[in-house]
Design a protein around this motif. Structure first.
Motif, PDB file in Angstrom:
ATOM      1  N   CYS A   1      11.468   3.457   6.831  1.00 14.27           N
ATOM      2  CA  CYS A   1      12.242   2.342   5.966  1.00 14.27           C
ATOM      3  C   CYS A   1      11.597   1.314   5.462  1.00 14.27           C
ATOM      4  CB  CYS A   1      12.527   1.330   7.525  1.00 14.27           C
ATOM      5  SG  CYS A   1      11.547   0.371   8.035  1.00 14.27           S
ATOM      6  N   LYS A   2      10.756   1.333   5.505  1.00 15.75           N
ATOM      7  CA  LYS A   2      10.377   0.769   4.427  1.00 15.75           C
ATOM      8  C   LYS A   2      10.248  -1.045   4.042  1.00 15.75           C
ATOM      9  CE  LYS A   2       7.866   1.229  -0.558  1.00 15.75           C
ATOM     10  NZ  LYS A   2       8.261  -0.722  -0.992  1.00 15.75           N
ATOM     11  N   ALA A   3      10.603  -1.007   5.316  1.00 10.41           N
ATOM     12  CA  ALA A   3      11.105  -2.440   5.766  1.00 10.41           C
ATOM     13  C   ALA A   3      10.146  -2.795   7.468  1.00 10.41           C
ATOM     14  CB  ALA A   3      12.259  -2.524   6.100  1.00 10.41           C
ATOM     15  N   GLY A   4       8.842  -2.683   7.366  1.00 14.36           N
ATOM     16  CA  GLY A   4       8.432  -3.170   8.969  1.00 14.36           C
ATOM     17  C   GLY A   4       9.450  -3.201  10.305  1.00 14.36           C
ATOM     18  N   LYS A   5      10.291  -1.985  10.068  1.00 15.55           N
ATOM     19  CA  LYS A   5      11.206  -2.328  11.667  1.00 15.55           C
ATOM     20  C   LYS A   5      11.139  -0.896  12.198  1.00 15.55           C
ATOM     21  CE  LYS A   5      12.052  -6.089  11.347  1.00 15.55           C
ATOM     22  NZ  LYS A   5      11.585  -6.460  12.186  1.00 15.55           N
ATOM     23  N   CYS A   6      10.807   0.160  11.730  1.00 17.82           N
ATOM     24  CA  CYS A   6      10.032   1.566  11.227  1.00 17.82           C
ATOM     25  C   CYS A   6       8.839   2.786  13.224  1.00 17.82           C
ATOM     26  CB  CYS A   6      11.194   2.672  11.319  1.00 17.82           C
ATOM     27  SG  CYS A   6       9.994   3.290   9.806  1.00 17.82           S
TER      28      CYS A   6
ATOM     29  N   MET B   1       3.781  -3.086   4.996  1.00 20.56           N
ATOM     30  CA  MET B   1       3.659  -4.504   5.437  1.00 20.56           C
ATOM     31  C   MET B   1       2.252  -4.858   5.010  1.00 20.56           C
ATOM     32  SD  MET B   1       6.525  -5.586   6.531  1.00 20.56           S
ATOM     33  CE  MET B   1       6.341  -6.825   6.694  1.00 20.56           C
ATOM     34  N   THR B   2       2.186  -3.780   4.433  1.00 19.04           N
ATOM     35  CA  THR B   2       0.395  -4.371   3.613  1.00 19.04           C
ATOM     36  C   THR B   2       0.837  -4.442   2.538  1.00 19.04           C
ATOM     37  OG1 THR B   2      -0.883  -3.045   5.195  1.00 19.04           O
ATOM     38  CG2 THR B   2      -2.302  -4.022   3.650  1.00 19.04           C
ATOM     39  N   ARG B   3       0.169  -5.598   2.064  1.00 17.85           N
ATOM     40  CA  ARG B   3       0.704  -6.204   0.126  1.00 17.85           C
ATOM     41  C   ARG B   3      -0.816  -6.271  -0.593  1.00 17.85           C
ATOM     42  NH1 ARG B   3       4.839  -8.081  -1.447  1.00 17.85           N
ATOM     43  NH2 ARG B   3       6.859  -8.752   0.497  1.00 17.85           N
TER      44      ARG B   3
ATOM     45  N   VAL C   1       0.586  -1.227   0.069  1.00 12.02           N
ATOM     46  CA  VAL C   1      -0.339  -0.189   0.018  1.00 12.02           C
ATOM     47  C   VAL C   1       0.620   1.068   0.227  1.00 12.02           C
ATOM     48  CG1 VAL C   1      -1.488   1.671   1.359  1.00 12.02           C
ATOM     49  CG2 VAL C   1      -2.110  -1.637   1.217  1.00 12.02           C
ATOM     50  N   LEU C   2       2.113   1.626   0.720  1.00 12.55           N
ATOM     51  CA  LEU C   2       2.886   2.846   0.910  1.00 12.55           C
ATOM     52  C   LEU C   2       3.201   3.076  -0.441  1.00 12.55           C
ATOM     53  CD1 LEU C   2       4.633   4.472   2.550  1.00 12.55           C
ATOM     54  CD2 LEU C   2       5.776   2.586   2.809  1.00 12.55           C
ATOM     55  N   ASP C   3       3.030   1.970  -1.332  1.00 14.64           N
ATOM     56  CA  ASP C   3       4.180   2.110  -2.888  1.00 14.64           C
ATOM     57  C   ASP C   3       3.316   2.855  -3.205  1.00 14.64           C
ATOM     58  OD1 ASP C   3       6.296   0.670  -2.960  1.00 14.64           O
ATOM     59  OD2 ASP C   3       5.222  -1.100  -2.849  1.00 14.64           O
ATOM     60  N   ILE C   4       1.844   2.277  -3.228  1.00 16.80           N
ATOM     61  CA  ILE C   4       0.573   3.163  -3.944  1.00 16.80           C
ATOM     62  C   ILE C   4       0.406   4.747  -3.510  1.00 16.80           C
ATOM     63  CG2 ILE C   4      -1.894   2.937  -4.951  1.00 16.80           C
ATOM     64  CD1 ILE C   4       0.173   0.869  -5.862  1.00 16.80           C
ATOM     65  N   ILE C   5       0.932   4.944  -2.303  1.00 21.14           N
ATOM     66  CA  ILE C   5       0.637   6.656  -1.615  1.00 21.14           C
ATOM     67  C   ILE C   5       1.746   7.271  -2.348  1.00 21.14           C
ATOM     68  CG2 ILE C   5       1.090   7.276   0.220  1.00 21.14           C
ATOM     69  CD1 ILE C   5      -2.084   5.958  -0.177  1.00 21.14           C
ATOM     70  N   HIS C   6       2.589   6.347  -2.499  1.00 19.79           N
ATOM     71  CA  HIS C   6       3.770   7.119  -2.818  1.00 19.79           C
ATOM     72  C   HIS C   6       3.347   7.399  -4.216  1.00 19.79           C
ATOM     73  CE1 HIS C   6       6.895   5.668   0.404  1.00 19.79           C
ATOM     74  NE2 HIS C   6       6.562   7.001   0.429  1.00 19.79           N
ATOM     75  N   ARG C   7       3.127   7.014  -5.414  1.00 18.56           N
ATOM     76  CA  ARG C   7       2.665   6.720  -6.874  1.00 18.56           C
ATOM     77  C   ARG C   7       2.226   7.835  -6.988  1.00 18.56           C
ATOM     78  NH1 ARG C   7       2.783   1.973  -8.228  1.00 18.56           N
ATOM     79  NH2 ARG C   7       4.861   1.831  -8.903  1.00 18.56           N
ATOM     80  N   LEU C   8       0.860   8.234  -5.688  1.00 21.25           N
ATOM     81  CA  LEU C   8      -0.068   8.789  -6.048  1.00 21.25           C
ATOM     82  C   LEU C   8       0.540  10.050  -5.614  1.00 21.25           C
ATOM     83  CD1 LEU C   8      -2.820   7.522  -3.701  1.00 21.25           C
ATOM     84  CD2 LEU C   8      -3.059   8.613  -6.030  1.00 21.25           C
ATOM     85  N   GLN C   9       1.276  10.262  -4.498  1.00 19.84           N
ATOM     86  CA  GLN C   9       1.812  11.875  -4.551  1.00 19.84           C
ATOM     87  C   GLN C   9       3.364  11.564  -5.844  1.00 19.84           C
ATOM     88  OE1 GLN C   9       4.481  10.885  -1.459  1.00 19.84           O
ATOM     89  NE2 GLN C   9       4.159  11.386   0.464  1.00 19.84           N
ATOM     90  N   ALA C  10       3.151  10.856  -6.443  1.00 24.10           N
ATOM     91  CA  ALA C  10       4.271  11.520  -7.675  1.00 24.10           C
ATOM     92  C   ALA C  10       3.343  11.839  -8.533  1.00 24.10           C
ATOM     93  CB  ALA C  10       4.794  10.273  -7.768  1.00 24.10           C
ATOM     94  N   THR C  11       1.784  11.197  -8.731  1.00 29.28           N
ATOM     95  CA  THR C  11       1.948  11.252 -10.131  1.00 29.28           C
ATOM     96  C   THR C  11      -0.260  12.111 -10.430  1.00 29.28           C
ATOM     97  OG1 THR C  11       0.353   9.228  -9.640  1.00 29.28           O
ATOM     98  CG2 THR C  11       2.689   9.122 -11.004  1.00 29.28           C
TER      99      THR C  11
END
Length: 248
Positions: free
Chosen positions: A53-58, A74-76, A32-42
């Motif tokens: 971190c985009k790795a589920g650790k921060c 972490m939500t696919r 889901v975070l990838d999609i949110i970033h794409r929304l920001q970019a486009t």
């Protein structure tokens, strides 16, 4: 292979806001975070989201997806169908700053209220000795990434604003329990857990455990044992009698 995903994202600030609909490309393997970033970019360069971190650790990208507290990273996307509308909103328990970013300072205030690790007087750093069994008891709780999803889903604070002053929430009650289990900690944790941090308000619904991305058994391994130790201290007749005799 990509497809057009349907998103409904909360936009606004402390003064109010609303859900807005977007259609955005989603590719295989994305979260889901990838999609949110794409929304920001486009489409929405002013969309505010906290992440690191985009790795589920921060623990930074905490939000609610379809009403359930989750880490966006972490939500696919594969867990949703292609025709499903995915709703992303800020954590409901904490005040909104802007869009998906909330003010989680409540949690840091609660952390400061907990007395730090207190070793026996005269015991210096480097002289600490613990058995492995004692290390293992609290090691699970050290996995906490402080995403505050457990704090967000806990209905004691989520649905009752008036409880926030007197209730530390599962993350910090877990911290109190961890310190109480420590064989070298001499601070009085049980009385403070009940009187200062609101342990009695927890009714062990296990909702905090259900949303923990580190799969920490917060309720079973921290809160319930802590409750049992508090009950033993205050209500066990043998302990009560021992305390009376000791005082004499």
């Amino acid at each position: 292979m990509g497809y057009d995903a349907k998103f409904r994202v909360w936009r606004g600030d402390a003064d109010g806001g609303d859900l807005q609909d977007y259609t955005v490309l989603a590719n295989d393997g994305e979260v889901v975070l990838d999609i949110i970033h794409r929304l920001q970019a486009t489409q929405t360069p002013d969309l505010a989201v906290r992440w690191n971190c985009k790795a589920g650790k921060c623990g930074s990208c905490s939000a609610e997806v379809n009403g359930r507290p989750k880490l966006l990273c972490m939500t696919r996307m594969s867990t949703f169908t292609e025709d499903e509308v995915i709703t992303v909103t800020p954590m409901r328990t904490f005040p909104v700053i802007r869009d998906l970013v909330t003010d989680v300072s409540f949690n840091y205030a609660k952390a400061r209220e907990i007395q730090s690790f207190t070793p026996p007087e005269g015991l210096k750093a480097g002289e600490y000795r613990m058995k492995q069994v004692d290390v293992a008891r609290s090691q699970e709780f050290r996995k906490c990434i402080e995403c505050f999803l457990c704090q967000d889903t806990c209905h004691v604070v989520r649905d009752h604003e008036e409880n926030k002053q007197n209730f530390a929430g599962p993350r910090f009650l877990m911290r109190v329990a961890e310190l109480d289990m420590h064989p070298l900690d001499v601070a009085e944790r049980r009385d403070s857990a009940q009187s200062e941090h609101g342990l009695g308000l927890c009714n062990i619904t296990k909702c905090c455990t259900d949303v923990c991305p580190e799969h920490i058994k917060i309720t079973d391994n921290a809160l319930i044992p802590m409750k049992e130790r508090v009950v033993d201290r205050h209500y066990d007749p043998l302990v009560w009698l021992g305390n009376k005799l000791f005082r004499r």
